[in-house]
Design an enzyme around this catalytic site. Structure first.
Site, PDB file in Angstrom:
ATOM      1  N   TYR A   1     -41.556  15.772  64.231  1.00  0.00           N
ATOM      2  CA  TYR A   1     -42.303  15.144  63.143  1.00  0.00           C
ATOM      3  C   TYR A   1     -42.647  16.173  62.064  1.00  0.00           C
ATOM      4  O   TYR A   1     -42.451  15.930  60.867  1.00  0.00           O
ATOM      5  CB  TYR A   1     -43.577  14.513  63.704  1.00  0.00           C
ATOM      6  CG  TYR A   1     -44.566  14.071  62.655  1.00  0.00           C
ATOM      7  CD1 TYR A   1     -44.304  12.985  61.836  1.00  0.00           C
ATOM      8  CD2 TYR A   1     -45.785  14.739  62.500  1.00  0.00           C
ATOM      9  CE1 TYR A   1     -45.220  12.574  60.865  1.00  0.00           C
ATOM     10  CE2 TYR A   1     -46.708  14.329  61.548  1.00  0.00           C
ATOM     11  CZ  TYR A   1     -46.427  13.253  60.736  1.00  0.00           C
ATOM     12  OH  TYR A   1     -47.330  12.861  59.787  1.00  0.00           O
TER      13      TYR A   1
ATOM     14  N   LYS B   1     -41.479  16.223  58.057  1.00  0.00           N
ATOM     15  CA  LYS B   1     -42.451  16.219  56.960  1.00  0.00           C
ATOM     16  C   LYS B   1     -42.301  17.458  56.085  1.00  0.00           C
ATOM     17  O   LYS B   1     -42.465  17.385  54.859  1.00  0.00           O
ATOM     18  CB  LYS B   1     -43.871  16.112  57.514  1.00  0.00           C
ATOM     19  CG  LYS B   1     -44.193  14.765  58.143  1.00  0.00           C
ATOM     20  CD  LYS B   1     -44.128  13.612  57.138  1.00  0.00           C
ATOM     21  CE  LYS B   1     -45.292  13.637  56.185  1.00  0.00           C
ATOM     22  NZ  LYS B   1     -45.288  12.455  55.249  1.00  0.00           N
TER      23      LYS B   1
ATOM     24  N   MET C   1     -52.834   2.322  56.830  1.00  0.00           N
ATOM     25  CA  MET C   1     -54.275   2.527  56.801  1.00  0.00           C
ATOM     26  C   MET C   1     -54.732   3.212  55.512  1.00  0.00           C
ATOM     27  O   MET C   1     -55.690   2.773  54.859  1.00  0.00           O
ATOM     28  CB  MET C   1     -54.675   3.362  58.029  1.00  0.00           C
ATOM     29  CG  MET C   1     -56.145   3.548  58.235  1.00  0.00           C
ATOM     30  SD  MET C   1     -56.506   4.235  59.880  1.00  0.00           S
ATOM     31  CE  MET C   1     -55.640   5.826  59.795  1.00  0.00           C
TER      32      MET C   1
ATOM     33  N   THR D   1     -48.783  16.511  55.758  1.00  0.00           N
ATOM     34  CA  THR D   1     -49.534  16.643  57.002  1.00  0.00           C
ATOM     35  C   THR D   1     -49.760  18.096  57.405  1.00  0.00           C
ATOM     36  O   THR D   1     -48.999  18.988  57.017  1.00  0.00           O
ATOM     37  CB  THR D   1     -48.764  15.925  58.130  1.00  0.00           C
ATOM     38  OG1 THR D   1     -49.400  16.160  59.392  1.00  0.00           O
ATOM     39  CG2 THR D   1     -47.338  16.425  58.231  1.00  0.00           C
TER      40      THR D   1
ATOM     41  N   TRP E   1     -42.832   7.937  58.725  1.00  0.00           N
ATOM     42  CA  TRP E   1     -42.681   7.777  60.165  1.00  0.00           C
ATOM     43  C   TRP E   1     -43.769   8.622  60.791  1.00  0.00           C
ATOM     44  O   TRP E   1     -43.757   9.842  60.701  1.00  0.00           O
ATOM     45  CB  TRP E   1     -41.306   8.251  60.600  1.00  0.00           C
ATOM     46  CG  TRP E   1     -41.071   8.253  62.089  1.00  0.00           C
ATOM     47  CD1 TRP E   1     -41.719   8.983  63.028  1.00  0.00           C
ATOM     48  CD2 TRP E   1     -40.095   7.482  62.809  1.00  0.00           C
ATOM     49  NE1 TRP E   1     -41.236   8.729  64.274  1.00  0.00           N
ATOM     50  CE2 TRP E   1     -40.223   7.805  64.177  1.00  0.00           C
ATOM     51  CE3 TRP E   1     -39.125   6.558  62.434  1.00  0.00           C
ATOM     52  CZ2 TRP E   1     -39.420   7.242  65.164  1.00  0.00           C
ATOM     53  CZ3 TRP E   1     -38.322   5.999  63.409  1.00  0.00           C
ATOM     54  CH2 TRP E   1     -38.472   6.338  64.763  1.00  0.00           C
TER      55      TRP E   1
END
Length: 276
Positions: free
Chosen positions: A118, A122, A6, A94, A54
């Site tokens: 996650y 990151k 995106m 993130t 991911w």
């Protein structure tokens, strides 16, 4: 890298509109977990923007090794390849690298304390980029939405067309951010020759998921009611940060304007995103 996503889709649009010479590498073209392939793909470029990630947050709880290979090792391979090519690397990270327990916006240099698999992968990716590529721009973002993929506003708009009432959590706070705005910010950072370091690429202001939903529904012309609930009503495998508001001091210090207020930017983005 990660040209099918995106954010990458909007980044390609922004770069092409600016007349930039762009090489877009999709997953089929570049396996970031393969160091040799990464080195070959970025050999003749000036800037590498790593949008590959991911992002299946819940799946990472049971597949952390797989997420680590993409989010950490993949980031390391691209950063090392960029340094060898004499290229600047832009790495998208993130809010999940923080624990979400703050009460004021996280500064760029705040200690990392991820509470999910996650987030750990990151955070490791950030470390790898800093270690492998001194000429780096790490850009943390959060609550992304856009026209070229599944996202929260499109889901809420669909549900609002089907239901009389939507129940949405009100105890998670963040900054809804349009991928088009983030793409523009990345280009502005690079064009400004911003100093190597970490920056926050989120819209200004803050709201909850419930507040965002109310803004979305208000523009749809439906009679759907939006009611607030707590995260306890929607337990997920991976913990979500309760507070994901990121500060923008580093952008201002570099002479780069942050993205505008989240609500104003949604009003601009809404037609494009929901039509997408």
């Amino acid at each position: 890298m990660g040209a099918g996503g995106m954010l990458a889709h909007d980044l390609l649009d922004v770069l092409q509109e600016a007349g930039a010479d762009v090489v877009a590498a999709r997953r089929a073209d570049l396996d970031v977990t393969d160091a040799a392939v990464a080195a070959a793909v970025v050999r003749d470029v000036d800037v590498v923007v790593n949008c590959a990630a991911w992002t299946a947050v819940d799946d990472a709880e049971t597949q952390e090794d797989a997420a680590f290979r993409v989010n950490a090792l993949g980031a390391a391979h691209l950063a090392r390849a960029a340094r060898a090519a004499g290229a600047r690397v832009v790495h998208v990270s993130t809010d999940y690298v923080f624990d979400g327990r703050a009460g004021t916006p996280y500064a760029e240099g705040a200690p990392l304390a991820p509470v999910s698999a996650y987030g750990r992968t990151k955070a490791a990716g950030e470390w790898a980029v800093r270690a492998e590529a001194p000429d780096h721009l790490i850009v943390r973002t959060a609550w992304l939405y856009g026209a070229h993929g599944g996202c929260f506003p499109r889901t809420m708009a669909r549900l609002a067309a089907e239901r009389d009432e939507l129940t949405v959590v009100d105890d998670q706070v963040g900054q809804p951010t349009w991928t088009r705005d983030l793409a523009d910010l990345i280009v502005r950072l690079v064009d400004a020759g911003a100093p190597a370091g970490t920056y926050h690429g989120t819209a200004s202001g803050q709201t909850s998921w419930c507040g965002f939903t109310r803004r979305i529904v208000a523009g749809l012309g439906t009679r759907t009611r939006v009611t607030a609930t707590t995260s306890d009503a929607f337990v997920r495998p991976a913990p979500r940060p309760a507070y994901s508001v990121l500060g923008h001091d580093a952008l201002r210090a570099a002479g780069v304007d942050p993205i505008g207020d989240w609500a104003a930017r949604w009003d601009v983005a809404a037609a494009d995103v929901l039509a997408g």
